[in-house]
Design an enzyme around this catalytic site. Structure first.
Site, PDB file in Angstrom:
ATOM      1  N   GLU A 166      11.626  12.240  23.526  1.00 51.59           N
ATOM      2  CA  GLU A 166      12.551  13.378  23.539  1.00 51.59           C
ATOM      3  C   GLU A 166      12.572  14.174  24.841  1.00 51.59           C
ATOM      4  O   GLU A 166      13.044  15.309  24.884  1.00 51.59           O
ATOM      5  CB  GLU A 166      12.259  14.334  22.369  1.00 51.59           C
ATOM      6  N   TYR A 168       9.963  15.253  26.674  1.00 48.41           N
ATOM      7  CA  TYR A 168       8.814  16.122  26.921  1.00 48.41           C
ATOM      8  C   TYR A 168       7.919  15.502  28.005  1.00 48.41           C
ATOM      9  O   TYR A 168       8.249  14.474  28.593  1.00 48.41           O
ATOM     10  CB  TYR A 168       8.061  16.368  25.618  1.00 48.41           C
ATOM     11  N   ARG A 216       4.473   8.408  19.661  1.00 46.55           N
ATOM     12  CA  ARG A 216       5.932   8.459  19.527  1.00 46.55           C
ATOM     13  C   ARG A 216       6.549   8.098  20.868  1.00 46.55           C
ATOM     14  O   ARG A 216       6.442   8.844  21.841  1.00 46.55           O
ATOM     15  CB  ARG A 216       6.403   9.843  19.082  1.00 46.55           C
ATOM     16  N   HIS A 254      16.377  15.821  24.839  1.00 48.49           N
ATOM     17  CA  HIS A 254      17.093  17.009  24.378  1.00 48.49           C
ATOM     18  C   HIS A 254      18.269  17.359  25.283  1.00 48.49           C
ATOM     19  O   HIS A 254      19.194  18.050  24.859  1.00 48.49           O
ATOM     20  CB  HIS A 254      16.141  18.197  24.271  1.00 48.49           C
ATOM     21  N   GLN A 341      22.718  23.379  10.577  1.00 46.18           N
ATOM     22  CA  GLN A 341      23.011  24.809  10.574  1.00 46.18           C
ATOM     23  C   GLN A 341      21.789  25.680  10.328  1.00 46.18           C
ATOM     24  O   GLN A 341      21.628  26.720  10.972  1.00 46.18           O
ATOM     25  CB  GLN A 341      24.076  25.126   9.523  1.00 46.18           C
TER      26      GLN A 341
END
Length: 678
Positions: A166, A168, A216, A254, A341
């Protein structure tokens, strides 16, 4: 034999045997920022353990202060913190579950001035420019990972997950885009992945053989300068050799301009990127991203894509996902609809996560368990999201509930939402509520517009009105012209609008109507259509592409289906009120479909020529076939007023209470809380 026999088969991960192949993926919740944070986290994870999930991956904890997600974010680096973690691990183990701690160093994504990275390259999603780590810093950081891993096991965790995906820190070292070093940790592919492998080796050595060590990996980066598919496979092999027991697969960074987990992404779309990892290693591989139903999870395992599945938000939506799967109650799973949401949108705006379809998520200690002390006869009028949520929760508390719905089917506004491209998952919400209402014995009366007199005569103990809204009609000359229609007319299929359309109102409903008129429903259902639209080469064949193609974001339509103009009175760019994590996706799709937007409009008239409006005082005309009104809503309180005239007090929920926006999140939360307070 269960239709989910593979999903329910135990799995050996190192020296640990998981009871099934379903895993709760790590997610940020920010529960640590609330009162009684440890009690909240313990109750949150224990509820999922009691729901029989095979393994829980905790939210990410940084190994040092430089790597926290934000100031005051989760950090685990001191023995003084052991007791607060033991509160979580003991609760999970008491409920029969297993939990590992995710160790996450945010790198250049850390929203703190002291953030660090392989190279001093600023992320476009962070205000801070990172400091490049020195060789001494790298050695210290590797030791910090190992120290946190040791603390985790001492605190009772069953192992750790090292977050290397992701975008990081570890992912930043691996990618040439963010690693411009010329020392032992930069340059060649072997040098760039050295940091990750050193971390895995250090953690394995510190833990010993017994605790689980999960890594991961980024199965596809989706950023320019990311790893190729062949490099990802080689990387996975090296991670296995370094001591990992299981490889979890992440998707995208991201800052990637490709959606990865929203409802607009087809279910299990990233299967081939995951399969690439699975083929490369002999240890178990975990699939992730847009896996929200047991049928999807079972197929991924049956087809050899993965050995187990990670589901993060689906366990927000239903903590009993695994238990219901085992019991053959898949139709009663409260499915994650990928709306973001209440989870990601709240996290990205510095609030705590919960779930639109399950307001109890993250709030477990706020809701009473068991049945009400006094059972009541309760009437609910309106079968939209608020009415259905109230009826289900009240019936679960032991009340005798009758639900009246004037329409021939349940759903209310959900029946309009589900036809919008990218929102088909609302069908699952309707399926869930329908199944639960039947299971709980709620007396559902469809096609019955109950009167105030009938309610009064029935002598109910409580009357709850979820009568919804009516579209607001703005004061515009010619608003009654035949070419003027409401969003209800369009989304229910009552009116088939023409080739030239003007939409008045650029809130969420205006954008939904625009997507309905211009969007391609296949894009969120068919992975190949999705990849074409977003410029993804899921095989990730080209070095340095990160899985992106040169046609990034291009659908190349021969001709838009319609010419659509979206107008708003505000002078600001349209769409500012859309969801933080999904609004950009919708706007990107509509740009590709050639939606035209107009801000700062005042409306003069609607006539045979079209819509007459002004911007900065300059009169203009749009020659359109239809004008769609998306100018807000009014609360439907006719029945409420009629009951009040008889001296009967009813409670209002959902749009009937607040009609400012069509807000299913607020409606379901309000309905659930009222039901448990009876």
């Amino acid at each position: 034999m269960s239709i989910f026999d593979r999903l329910l088969t135990p799995l050996a991960v190192g020296q640990t045997v998981l009871p099934n192949r379903m895993v709760m993926g790590a997610m940020h919740t920010r529960l640590e920022t609330l009162d009684r944070p440890h009690a909240r986290l313990a109750a949150f994870y224990a509820a999922r353990a009691a729901g029989e999930i095979g393994l829980i991956l905790s939210g990410g904890f940084s190994p040092n202060a430089e790597g926290v997600m934000e100031a005051g974010g989760p950090l685990f680096d001191r023995a003084e913190q052991l007791d607060e973690h033991r509160a979580v691990t003991r609760a999970v183990h008491a409920a029969g579950g297993k939990i590992v701690l995710q160790i996450l160093h945010a790198g250049r994504y850390a929203k703190v001035p002291e953030c660090v990275a392989p190279s001093a390259i600023k992320a476009r999603i962070n205000a801070w420019t990172p400091r490049a780590l020195s060789l001494d810093d790298i050695g210290r950081t590797i030791a910090d990972f190992a120290h946190t891993a040791a603390l985790a096991v001492e605190a009772g965790y069953d192992g750790v997950e090292i977050m290397g995906s992701e975008g990081y820190l570890i992912n930043e070292f691996a990618a040439a885009a963010t690693n411009h070093r010329d020392d032992a940790y930069g340059g060649s592919f072997d040098a760039r992945i050295r940091f990750a492998l050193d971390v895995v080796r250090a953690v394995r050595e510190r833990l010993g053989a017994a605790p689980m060590l999960i890594y991961r990996i980024s199965s596809i980066d989706l950023v320019d300068g990311g790893l190729s598919g062949a490099e990802v496979a080689t990387f996975a092999q090296r991670v296995e050799a370094a001591g990992a027991d299981l490889i979890n697969t992440g998707v995208g960074w991201h800052e990637s301009a490709v959606p990865t987990i929203a409802a607009s992404v087809p279910r299990a779309a990233w299967r081939e990127a995951i399969r690439n990892v699975k083929r490369a290693v002999s240890i178990p591989v975990m699939a992730s991203n847009r896996i929200n139903m047991p049928e999807v999870a079972e197929e991924l395992i049956a087809s050899g894509v993965a050995d187990c599945v990670s589901m993060a938000r689906p366990l927000l939506a239903d903590p009993e996902f695994a238990k219901k799967t085992r019991l053959g109650l898949a139709d009663e799973i409260n499915t994650c609809i990928g709306c973001n949401q209440a989870c990601l949108d709240r996290i990205f705006t510095e609030r705590t996560a919960t779930c639109l379809v399950n307001p109890r998520a993250g709030r477990e200690i706020e809701f009473p368990e068991g049945r009400a002390r006094v059972a009541k006869r309760v009437a609910v009028v309106g079968g939209g999201p608020a009415g259905m949520a109230f009826a289900v929760n009240a019936a679960e508390r032991g009340h005798a509930v009758t639900l009246y719905e004037a329409a021939p089917r349940l759903g209310g506004q959900l029946n309009m939402a589900k036809v919008v491209p990218g929102k088909a998952e609302f069908n699952e919400t309707l399926r869930y509520f329908t199944a639960r209402l039947a299971k709980l014995g709620v007396d559902v009366r469809l096609g019955e517009a109950v009167s105030a007199a009938a309610l009064a005569d029935a002598g109910y103990d409580e009357i709850v009105l979820a009568t919804g809204v009516t579209p607001r009609v703005p004061d515009i000359a010619g608003v009654d012209h035949p070419k003027v229609v409401s969003y209800v007319d369009v989304l229910t299929g009552k009116v088939d609008v023409g080739a030239r359309v003007a939409i008045i109102g650029a809130g969420g409903m205006g954008f939904d109507v625009a997507e309905y008129l211009l969007g391609d429903a296949r894009e969120s259902l068919d992975p190949e259509a999705f990849f074409r639209a977003w410029g993804v080469d899921v095989a990730n064949a080209n070095a340095g592409s990160g899985g992106l193609t040169k046609e990034m974001g291009a659908t190349n339509p021969a001709k838009p289906r319609r010419t659509v103009h979206l107008l708003q009175r505000k002078a600001e760019p349209p769409g500012k009120g859309l969801g933080k994590s999904t609004g950009w996706i919708l706007k990107a799709r509509l740009r590709r479909a050639h939606l035209m937007t107009i801000s700062g409009a005042t409306y003069d008239a609607i006539d045979d020529q079209g819509l007459h409006y002004r911007v900065d005082g300059v009169a203009q005309t749009l020659a359109v076939d239809h004008v769609v009104l998306c100018a807000g809503q009014n609360a439907n309180r006719v029945l409420f007023d009629e009951l009040a005239a008889r001296g009967i007090h009813a409670k209002l929920i959902g749009g009937a209470d607040v009609a400012a926006e069509l807000d299913a999140l607020r409606a379901i939360d309000q309905a659930t809380r009222l039901a448990v307070e009876l």
